[in-house]
Motif scaffolding. Structure first.
Motif, PDB file in Angstrom:
ATOM      1  N   PHE A   1      -0.359   1.728   9.831  1.00 42.79           N
ATOM      2  CA  PHE A   1      -0.442   1.638  11.290  1.00 42.79           C
ATOM      3  C   PHE A   1      -1.835   1.249  11.767  1.00 42.79           C
ATOM      4  O   PHE A   1      -2.014   0.886  12.918  1.00 42.79           O
ATOM      5  CB  PHE A   1       0.035   2.934  11.974  1.00 42.79           C
ATOM      6  CG  PHE A   1      -0.625   4.210  11.520  1.00 42.79           C
ATOM      7  CD1 PHE A   1      -1.829   4.617  12.052  1.00 42.79           C
ATOM      8  CD2 PHE A   1      -0.018   5.024  10.581  1.00 42.79           C
ATOM      9  CE1 PHE A   1      -2.424   5.808  11.655  1.00 42.79           C
ATOM     10  CE2 PHE A   1      -0.592   6.223  10.182  1.00 42.79           C
ATOM     11  CZ  PHE A   1      -1.811   6.611  10.718  1.00 42.79           C
ATOM     12  N   GLY A   2      -2.817   1.285  10.880  1.00 43.76           N
ATOM     13  CA  GLY A   2      -4.157   0.831  11.249  1.00 43.76           C
ATOM     14  C   GLY A   2      -4.229  -0.680  11.396  1.00 43.76           C
ATOM     15  O   GLY A   2      -4.785  -1.195  12.370  1.00 43.76           O
ATOM     16  N   ILE A   3      -3.654  -1.398  10.458  1.00 44.28           N
ATOM     17  CA  ILE A   3      -3.669  -2.860  10.518  1.00 44.28           C
ATOM     18  C   ILE A   3      -2.883  -3.381  11.727  1.00 44.28           C
ATOM     19  O   ILE A   3      -3.366  -4.253  12.460  1.00 44.28           O
ATOM     20  CB  ILE A   3      -3.141  -3.468   9.206  1.00 44.28           C
ATOM     21  CG1 ILE A   3      -4.108  -3.175   8.056  1.00 44.28           C
ATOM     22  CG2 ILE A   3      -2.914  -4.962   9.347  1.00 44.28           C
ATOM     23  CD1 ILE A   3      -5.460  -3.849   8.181  1.00 44.28           C
ATOM     24  N   PRO A   4      -1.677  -2.885  11.990  1.00 43.75           N
ATOM     25  CA  PRO A   4      -0.976  -3.338  13.195  1.00 43.75           C
ATOM     26  C   PRO A   4      -1.758  -3.047  14.471  1.00 43.75           C
ATOM     27  O   PRO A   4      -1.734  -3.851  15.414  1.00 43.75           O
ATOM     28  CB  PRO A   4       0.341  -2.556  13.159  1.00 43.75           C
ATOM     29  CG  PRO A   4       0.573  -2.257  11.736  1.00 43.75           C
ATOM     30  CD  PRO A   4      -0.799  -2.016  11.169  1.00 43.75           C
ATOM     31  N   ALA A   5      -2.451  -1.908  14.527  1.00 42.58           N
ATOM     32  CA  ALA A   5      -3.247  -1.586  15.711  1.00 42.58           C
ATOM     33  C   ALA A   5      -4.339  -2.621  15.913  1.00 42.58           C
ATOM     34  O   ALA A   5      -4.586  -3.084  17.031  1.00 42.58           O
ATOM     35  CB  ALA A   5      -3.850  -0.190  15.576  1.00 42.58           C
ATOM     36  N   VAL A   6      -4.977  -3.011  14.821  1.00 51.40           N
ATOM     37  CA  VAL A   6      -6.013  -4.044  14.900  1.00 51.40           C
ATOM     38  C   VAL A   6      -5.393  -5.371  15.317  1.00 51.40           C
ATOM     39  O   VAL A   6      -5.911  -6.068  16.198  1.00 51.40           O
ATOM     40  CB  VAL A   6      -6.737  -4.180  13.544  1.00 51.40           C
ATOM     41  CG1 VAL A   6      -7.682  -5.385  13.568  1.00 51.40           C
ATOM     42  CG2 VAL A   6      -7.507  -2.911  13.213  1.00 51.40           C
ATOM     43  N   ALA A   7      -4.273  -5.711  14.687  1.00 50.57           N
ATOM     44  CA  ALA A   7      -3.618  -6.986  14.979  1.00 50.57           C
ATOM     45  C   ALA A   7      -3.179  -7.087  16.436  1.00 50.57           C
ATOM     46  O   ALA A   7      -3.138  -8.177  17.000  1.00 50.57           O
ATOM     47  CB  ALA A   7      -2.410  -7.167  14.061  1.00 50.57           C
ATOM     48  N   ASN A   8      -2.884  -5.958  17.032  1.00 47.55           N
ATOM     49  CA  ASN A   8      -2.430  -5.948  18.421  1.00 47.55           C
ATOM     50  C   ASN A   8      -3.554  -5.702  19.416  1.00 47.55           C
ATOM     51  O   ASN A   8      -3.304  -5.376  20.574  1.00 47.55           O
ATOM     52  CB  ASN A   8      -1.321  -4.909  18.598  1.00 47.55           C
ATOM     53  CG  ASN A   8      -0.001  -5.376  18.013  1.00 47.55           C
ATOM     54  OD1 ASN A   8       0.710  -6.161  18.609  1.00 47.55           O
ATOM     55  ND2 ASN A   8       0.314  -4.907  16.813  1.00 47.55           N
ATOM     56  N   GLY A   9      -4.780  -5.872  18.954  1.00 46.24           N
ATOM     57  CA  GLY A   9      -5.923  -5.804  19.858  1.00 46.24           C
ATOM     58  C   GLY A   9      -6.263  -4.419  20.358  1.00 46.24           C
ATOM     59  O   GLY A   9      -6.848  -4.270  21.440  1.00 46.24           O
ATOM     60  N   LEU A  10      -5.948  -3.382  19.583  1.00 47.89           N
ATOM     61  CA  LEU A  10      -6.201  -2.016  20.022  1.00 47.89           C
ATOM     62  C   LEU A  10      -7.502  -1.427  19.480  1.00 47.89           C
ATOM     63  O   LEU A  10      -7.877  -0.315  19.849  1.00 47.89           O
ATOM     64  CB  LEU A  10      -5.028  -1.109  19.610  1.00 47.89           C
ATOM     65  CG  LEU A  10      -3.651  -1.497  20.153  1.00 47.89           C
ATOM     66  CD1 LEU A  10      -2.600  -0.514  19.668  1.00 47.89           C
ATOM     67  CD2 LEU A  10      -3.670  -1.564  21.680  1.00 47.89           C
ATOM     68  N   ALA A  11      -8.187  -2.166  18.610  1.00 52.42           N
ATOM     69  CA  ALA A  11      -9.428  -1.667  18.009  1.00 52.42           C
ATOM     70  C   ALA A  11     -10.598  -2.563  18.377  1.00 52.42           C
ATOM     71  O   ALA A  11     -10.440  -3.774  18.565  1.00 52.42           O
ATOM     72  CB  ALA A  11      -9.295  -1.582  16.492  1.00 52.42           C
ATOM     73  N   GLN A  12     -11.785  -1.978  18.476  1.00 51.80           N
ATOM     74  CA  GLN A  12     -12.986  -2.738  18.813  1.00 51.80           C
ATOM     75  C   GLN A  12     -13.583  -3.378  17.554  1.00 51.80           C
ATOM     76  O   GLN A  12     -13.611  -2.765  16.481  1.00 51.80           O
ATOM     77  CB  GLN A  12     -14.023  -1.834  19.477  1.00 51.80           C
ATOM     78  CG  GLN A  12     -13.540  -1.245  20.796  1.00 51.80           C
ATOM     79  CD  GLN A  12     -14.686  -0.804  21.690  1.00 51.80           C
ATOM     80  OE1 GLN A  12     -15.709  -1.467  21.779  1.00 51.80           O
ATOM     81  NE2 GLN A  12     -14.489   0.309  22.393  1.00 51.80           N
ATOM     82  N   ARG A  13     -14.054  -4.589  17.712  1.00 51.92           N
ATOM     83  CA  ARG A  13     -14.685  -5.321  16.616  1.00 51.92           C
ATOM     84  C   ARG A  13     -16.055  -4.710  16.355  1.00 51.92           C
ATOM     85  O   ARG A  13     -16.906  -4.649  17.253  1.00 51.92           O
ATOM     86  CB  ARG A  13     -14.799  -6.800  16.987  1.00 51.92           C
ATOM     87  CG  ARG A  13     -15.314  -7.707  15.884  1.00 51.92           C
ATOM     88  CD  ARG A  13     -15.226  -9.158  16.351  1.00 51.92           C
ATOM     89  NE  ARG A  13     -15.635 -10.096  15.336  1.00 51.92           N
ATOM     90  CZ  ARG A  13     -16.863 -10.572  15.202  1.00 51.92           C
ATOM     91  NH1 ARG A  13     -17.812 -10.189  16.045  1.00 51.92           N
ATOM     92  NH2 ARG A  13     -17.153 -11.428  14.242  1.00 51.92           N
ATOM     93  N   LEU A  14     -16.267  -4.250  15.133  1.00 53.35           N
ATOM     94  CA  LEU A  14     -17.467  -3.480  14.825  1.00 53.35           C
ATOM     95  C   LEU A  14     -18.738  -4.322  14.902  1.00 53.35           C
ATOM     96  O   LEU A  14     -19.798  -3.812  15.254  1.00 53.35           O
ATOM     97  CB  LEU A  14     -17.327  -2.840  13.443  1.00 53.35           C
ATOM     98  CG  LEU A  14     -16.176  -1.827  13.317  1.00 53.35           C
ATOM     99  CD1 LEU A  14     -16.049  -1.331  11.888  1.00 53.35           C
ATOM    100  CD2 LEU A  14     -16.379  -0.661  14.277  1.00 53.35           C
TER     101      LEU A  14
END
Length: 496
Positions: free
Chosen positions: A162-175
């Motif tokens: 579920f971490g990768i889908p969250a990133v793919a869906n724009g839910l995580a900030q680019r470090l």
């Protein structure tokens, strides 16, 4: 303990590992904070450990002088930094004594962690809170609160499914956009390590640094090889000669009828297919589900399936797959039924320890070697990414400051990684120092491929069974049939 008892235990351990790694269930409520406190930890974590609270009064990226501190202090206005996980965590601002942790086993390091909490609170005028949301709760929180613009937590710990889908869906900030230039994450990586995701155009996930024990490798019966007059595969690897051709040659040489009854009783190779596929594929520059487009039909991956077909169906040097008993495939090596196998550290130790409990030792010496280099290999050793990874969600204010505090919090050991990393259990899985070093080497270069935890795609059903078990499809037929199934699963996985 009898052999069948050990296999039952192994079945439970393997099931736990697959639950954590695959997308079909809930992992344990709590991971352990040190390496290998028991066999089960070695399986469920796949080299990953529970994140620990931290202290840092030294420079994490340089570690040159104890009084150096690269992190400028600031007043965070009494704000509470919330970290969402799925177990109870120690130590945080809610704790006042080391005995608050009912599982506390090392008073010295526990006190260091608790003291670090107080120091972080004072330096930044903030609080650190870990929120046990539960497995399903953390998924729901990520998918609802972040999308609504009000993330429930400042940091989430995620499983890759579920971490990768969250990133793919724009839910995580680019470090790269928020992490201070003096951070350890993009420096020496003593404290934290980034997960590089080229397909996503940046780095979004990070984890606690630790011993690189998540590598995969081949085990081999050195006693058997020595009796056959074969050169040590480790020596072949060092000379750059450990190739698919040599691997196949050794598997044929190790396949024998040792009691002259007309039946093969020892095979050159045997093991479980997830590690075999990953080991051969990643060390041949291939992938199955590393990005948005299926890699099943790529030249590099098809080469892997052709080799597997060659060994199982033509050379017949691979032990026939037991579709009824996973552990018969996994543990055949300890009965001397195979010369090479898909080795896992915990299983090596389990079988060696079980033999000792029965009053003897394994009647042979075992060693390990990286998976052989394929014809399309870049000559580097790779293993699959696994474990748990943090992310900072979109919508978190002052994300750079949040990250800075968290990174400093994670460095409770002040750069003395021996306090964090206990190698004793991992090292006890092997019989020689050379093999420990080889295992560490196998865990350094990790690749991300989602085929093992991709909903809607069953590799065993679409590839392994048709080619190896039922033998009712050629490699090309199996790949053509499975390709659209995999692409549909990827499309659904990455769909926003």
């Amino acid at each position: 303990m009898k052999k069948n008892c050990r296999k039952v235990i192994a079945a439970l351990l393997m099931l736990t590992m697959l639950i954590v790694f695959a997308s079909c269930g809930k992992p344990e409520a709590k991971n352990t904070a040190s390496i290998g406190t028991n066999t089960k930890t070695g399986v469920t974590d796949n080299g990953s450990k529970e994140p620990v609270s931290t202290e840092n009064e030294t420079k994490p990226a340089e570690q040159t002088a104890e009084d150096e501190d690269p992190y400028p202090a600031f007043d965070f206005g009494g704000r509470t930094i919330k970290v969402g996980i799925w177990w109870d965590y120690y130590y945080t601002s809610a704790h006042t004594k080391i005995t608050d942790d009912p599982g506390m086993s090392n008073a010295e390091t526990a006190q260091m962690k608790l003291d670090n909490v107080r120091r972080i609170e004072k330096k930044y005028n903030c609080r650190i809170e870990y929120v046990n949301l539960g497995w399903n709760g953390i998924i729901e929180s990520i998918n609802t609160s972040i999308a609504a613009g009000s993330p429930e937590c400042d940091i989430y710990l995620t499983d890759l499914q579920f971490g990768i889908p969250a990133v793919a869906n724009g839910l995580a900030q680019r470090l790269e956009d928020i992490v201070p230039e003096y951070s350890d994450l993009f420096g020496k990586q003593v404290v934290l390590k980034p997960l590089e995701t080229k397909e996503l155009g940046g780095t979004y996930l990070f984890a606690e640094q630790g011993i690189p024990m998540s590598g995969i490798y081949l085990g081999y019966n050195w006693t058997m090889m020595e009796e056959l007059g074969l050169e040590d595969p480790q020596e072949l690897y060092k000379k750059g000669q450990w190739t698919w051709e040599k691997f196949r040659e050794y598997a044929i040489a190790g396949t024998r009828d040792t009691n002259n009854d007309g039946m093969i009783d020892v095979y050159g190779f045997g093991g479980v297919f997830p590690d075999l596929v990953n080991g051969l594929m990643m060390n041949n520059n291939g992938s199955i589900a590393a990005g948005k487009q299926e890699g099943l039909s790529s030249k590099e991956t098809v080469e892997v399936f052709e080799l597997i077909n060659q060994m199982y169906n033509i050379d017949k040097s691979a032990r026939p797959w037991n579709a009824e008993d996973w552990n018969d495939n996994l543990l055949a090596w300890s009965d001397g039924k195979v010369m090479m196998w898909t080795a896992q550290a915990w299983a090596l130790k389990q079988e060696a320890d079980a033999a000792l409990q029965e009053g003897s030792e394994l009647p042979f010496e075992y060693r390990i070697v990286p998976y052989p280099f394929g014809p399309s290999s870049d000559k580097k050793v790779y293993s699959p990414v696994s474990g748990n990874w943090y992310m900072i969600p979109v919508g978190v204010k002052d994300a750079g400051k949040v990250f800075q505090i968290f990174e400093e919090f994670m460095n409770w050991h002040k750069g003395d990684t021996s306090l964090r990393d206990d190698p004793s259990w991992f090292e006890s899985c092997f019989q020689r120092l050379e093999d420990v070093e080889m295992a560490y080497e196998c865990g350094k270069n990790l690749k991300l491929d989602l085929w093992m935890n991709l909903p809607g795609f069953d590799f065993g059903e679409t590839i392994w069974w048709p080619i190896v078990v039922n033998k009712d499809k050629t490699v090309s037929q199996a790949v053509e049939a499975a390709k659209p199934v995999l692409q549909d699963a990827l499309d659904a996985f990455w769909k926003k």
